[in-house]
Design a protein around this motif. Sequence first.
Motif: not given
Length: 378
Positions: A205-234
């Motif tokens: 719920d929380i992640c989808i809410r955040e993605i829909e608020a500011r990331g639906l038009k982000s190029e390569g959403l879900y295909r482009v990887s974020g920094f592994t260290e930051h993902i582990e922080d989340v």
Amino acid sequence: MPEVSAEWAAAASNLLSNIRSSWTNLSTVSLPASEEDRKKIWDPSTMFSEELWLENEKNCAVVHKSKRGRKRQELLAVALGVKAGVKGALLWQPLKLFAYSQITSLVRRAALTQNDNHCNYEKAHNFKVYTFRGPHWCEYCANFMWGLIAQGVRCSDCGLNVHKQCSKYVPNDCQPDLKRIKRVYCCDLTTLVKAHNTQRPMVVDICIREIEARGLKSEGLYRVSGFTEHIEDVKMAFDRDGDKADISASLYPDINIIAGALKLYFRDLPIPVITYETYSKFIEAAKISNPDERLEAVHEVLMLLPAAHYETLRYLMIHLKKVTLNEKENFMNSENLGIVFGPTLMRPPEDSTLATLNDMRYQKQIVQILIENEDVLF
């Protein structure tokens, strides 16, 4: 002490009748002489009176101090609420040390069944062999657990204590205690939602809410990887803070970090969203050549998913459909999302690399069908 409801009194009376029946086996136990006094002792309204409770608080401390030095027979007598060899001397330690804990457990379970806000997802108990300290009664059959070690089993999710043989008959009504859930990631999906009393995992719920608020038009959403260290922080933030985890743009401006944390949650599930039991049926449905028959077969298999898994998958597909509606900006259509989420949501029961490779195109196809037909299938 708070006022006792009818349910509490009924549970107390039922349990105490079993305790009282055990007294006849002890030669050292003596009940009060008069019938009136004996009835008064076992009357729940008397037992739960505030004056009597406070009066016997002091006795409990004395029992704790001298407990280590007593013999086994004396310990049993103390646990049952009597002094060995002293006629008519009744202690109230069992109410505080044993009976009260048992009554609390019974009432806790009774209260859960009456909670209208509870999400009624069926969940089996996670029983493990357990050694109880001191006398214990089975919360299913209300009979004594005999033995010195491994007297019964305890559910590691909700704390239900029963005989090993009784565990086979306990219904799938486990309501996990949030205090027993140590983490969010790598936790069984149904266990997590029942512990938090939500329809879906709050991570989703929380992640989808955040993605829909500011990331639906982000190029390569879900295909482009974020920094592994930051993902582990989340991930650690959710494990530590639960639904109070902060994943806002001020901390994680890159939306791919949030998308990566969501995908990681699905990958870390001990039982995938599309469960091992339904995996082969989904693959067989994907192999059907006729589109209408294939869609019908997929729908039939969806109905076999556990309720929490079904609801989580439904919510995710609605979200992914919104992602495809912004395909011109993010370049992510249903096929691309199927490639990303196929292996994430589906894993073969056997850990075989060859089977995984052979099924990849069918995994992609299943997710693609679910996205494109989410309004029909769900």
